[in-house]
Design an enzyme around this catalytic site. Structure first.
Site, mmCIF file in Angstrom:
data_model
loop_
_atom_site.group_PDB
_atom_site.id
_atom_site.type_symbol
_atom_site.label_atom_id
_atom_site.label_comp_id
_atom_site.label_asym_id
_atom_site.label_seq_id
_atom_site.Cartn_x
_atom_site.Cartn_y
_atom_site.Cartn_z
ATOM 1 N N GLY A 128 -34.494 37.334 -29.093
ATOM 2 C CA GLY A 128 -34.637 37.180 -30.542
ATOM 3 C C GLY A 128 -33.447 37.736 -31.309
ATOM 4 O O GLY A 128 -32.922 37.089 -32.223
ATOM 5 N N TYR A 129 -33.012 38.920 -30.917
ATOM 6 C CA TYR A 129 -31.874 39.538 -31.609
ATOM 7 C C TYR A 129 -30.628 38.657 -31.492
ATOM 8 O O TYR A 129 -29.971 38.331 -32.486
ATOM 9 C CB TYR A 129 -31.612 40.947 -31.052
ATOM 10 C CG TYR A 129 -30.191 41.433 -31.263
ATOM 11 C CD1 TYR A 129 -29.648 41.549 -32.541
ATOM 12 C CD2 TYR A 129 -29.395 41.772 -30.165
ATOM 13 C CE1 TYR A 129 -28.328 41.978 -32.723
ATOM 14 C CE2 TYR A 129 -28.081 42.210 -30.340
ATOM 15 C CZ TYR A 129 -27.548 42.298 -31.630
ATOM 16 O OH TYR A 129 -26.260 42.713 -31.796
ATOM 17 N N LYS A 184 -41.419 35.223 -9.945
ATOM 18 C CA LYS A 184 -41.515 36.176 -11.067
ATOM 19 C C LYS A 184 -42.166 37.446 -10.571
ATOM 20 O O LYS A 184 -42.957 37.416 -9.628
ATOM 21 C CB LYS A 184 -42.389 35.583 -12.185
ATOM 22 C CG LYS A 184 -42.129 36.192 -13.534
ATOM 23 C CD LYS A 184 -40.934 35.532 -14.176
ATOM 24 C CE LYS A 184 -40.628 36.029 -15.556
ATOM 25 N NZ LYS A 184 -39.691 35.115 -16.234
HETATM 26 N N1 GLU Z 1 -36.293 36.256 -17.220
HETATM 27 C C1 GLU Z 1 -35.447 35.150 -17.520
HETATM 28 C C2 GLU Z 1 -36.251 33.863 -17.592
HETATM 29 O O1 GLU Z 1 -37.437 33.875 -17.832
HETATM 30 C C3 GLU Z 1 -34.253 35.073 -16.601
HETATM 31 C C4 GLU Z 1 -34.564 34.884 -15.149
HETATM 32 C C5 GLU Z 1 -33.373 35.034 -14.220
HETATM 33 O O2 GLU Z 1 -32.293 35.269 -14.703
HETATM 34 O O3 GLU Z 1 -33.586 34.920 -13.005
HETATM 35 O O4 GLU Z 1 -35.731 32.794 -17.486
#
Ligand code: GLU
Length: 415
Positions: free
Chosen positions: A222-223, A105
């Site tokens: 959410g949308y 992340k």
């Molecule tokens: N941000 C999204 C999640 O928390 C997608 C992550 C991604 O596609 O690598 O799962």
């Protein structure tokens, strides 16, 4: 963001899972430790002629099962521990979905709502340059998350490609369709959540065409959740909110209308229909399904006892604390845990990677069919584990996800 440290929550969740699986301490220690972290200071030329330094992170949590994968958040309250927690949850998410990927992340401490398009572009490109050595299609593949968009993905891909001296579409996912994005990626997180809700409703004998739904958070997840619940099942959305507040209307809220008002006025709370409601009150409404779709730690020991929904479908990452989990479980509320419920996003991101590698693109129908198959399998896998082990759905998801990560770590000789 809340005072509760999300990474402490991850470590407690791992400890609990390790006890259930009777893992050795050394294995547990690896599962509780981020593999690699980048702490960055990014100087960016602002429109007022000054240079501003932004703090940013990228955490590669565990790559036992493959290249790390996970979004980048642009948020004023970002902390290293939030990014660590989210990177850990990505590891379990990819494993649970049986994707050949690890978890990572990224986060940048900034407020995109107060930045111009040019400033956002320079910040995104600066981030891409700073992480260049550490990311890549076979190393670590970022994606969108809170307040990051397909346009931001395009800038990062472009900067990375310029440095590499060749087009590298596979370095990031969630790109616009014209630049190697996948069909179906835009609403994938919510769509995956809908497939889980459909399966849960069958087991719990809830008629979704008559169900009432409250959606907390009105970003991408959410949308689309509000829109798809109506389109796919005919359910009634009776409340929506975002960080500024929301609106409650017994006769139903139109998802598109709410989105229009949000785009125009920055918040769904400016809708004319129904009554005003706070983002805390919305959680306690008497609805069939509650969909938290915003940030961490919104359901805690303070309000869990007041939750009335039959299903809590976590489209957000980490919306319930462990104390809240225990209370909801005792109340018999069916929680579809985050790294199952919101795994549609990363699953279609994985499809996007596959398409980029092959330079061959799928139809929307193919994407949704494959997503449905993956989500349905994972949902029943977790549900059966929850029944077999007599543990809550989150612990069951942990058991299935961690088992696979541990197997990979053992085969690689890490433990
Ligand atoms: N941000 C999204 C999640 O928390 C997608 C992550 C991604 O596609 O690598 O799962």
């Amino acid at each position: 963001m809340s005072q509760i440290n999300p990474f402490e929550i991850v470590r407690r969740q791992v400890d609990k899972c390790s006890r259930i699986l009777k893992l050795d301490q050394d294995v547990t220690d690896v599962l509780k430790s981020p593999m690699r972290e980048l702490h960055l200071s990014l100087p960016v030329h602002m429109d007022n002629g000054k240079v501003k330094v932004f703090q940013a992170y990228r955490v590669q949590y565990n790559d036992a099962k493959g290249p790390t994968k996970g979004g980048i958040r642009f948020h004023p309250d970002e902390t290293i521990d939030t990014v660590r927690a989210l990177a850990a949850w990505m590891t379990w998410k990819c494993s649970l979905m049986d994707l050949p990927l690890g978890g990572g992340k990224g986060g940048v401490i900034c407020n995109p709502k107060e930045m111009s398009e040019g400033e956002l572009e320079r910040l995104s490109r600066s981030y891409a340059r700073a992480v260049y050595q550490f990311i890549g299609p076979e190393r670590d593949v970022p994606a969108p998350d809170v307040y990051t968009t397909p346009q931001i993905m395009a800038w990062i891909m472009d900067e990375y490609s310029a440095m590499a001296g060749k087009s590298q579409f596979g370095v990031i996912t969630g790109k616009p369709l014209a630049l190697g994005g996948s069909k179906g990626r835009g609403d994938a997180t919510a769509k995956g959540g809908m497939y889980c809700i459909r399966e849960a409703a069958k087991l719990l004998k809830i008629d979704l065409s008559k169900a009432t739904i409250a959606v907390q958070g009105y970003g991408n997840a959410g949308y689309y959740a509000a829109k798809l619940a109506k389109e796919m099942f005919g359910s009634k959305i009776i409340a929506v909110c975002d960080s500024q507040g929301g609106c409650y209307c017994k006769t139903g809220i139109d998802a598109e209308e709410a989105q229009k008002i949000k785009t125009k006025t920055t918040s769904v709370c400016n809708m004319k229909t129904g009554d005003k409601i706070s983002s805390e009150e919305i959680l306690e409404l008497d609805v069939d399904i509650l969909i938290p779709s915003a940030m961490e730690n919104v359901i805690t020991e303070k309000n869990a006892a007041n939750i009335k929904a039959k299903i809590v479908a976590e489209l957000a990452n980490g919306p319930c604390t462990p104390e809240a989990d225990d209370i909801l479980y005792k109340k018999g509320i069916h929680v579809i845990p985050d790294f199952l419920c919101n795994a549609g996003g990363v699953t279609v991101s994985y499809f996007e990677m596959v398409q980029n590698f092959n330079m061959y693109y799928w139809t929307e129908k193919e994407v949704y069919e494959r997503l449905d198959a993956k989500m349905t399998t994972a949902y029943h896998d977790v549900y059966n584990t929850h029944k077999d082990y007599k543990i809550n759905m989150r612990q069951a998801a942990y058991v299935r996800a961690v088992e696979r990560v541990v197997e990979a770590m053992k085969l690689r000789g890490w433990v």
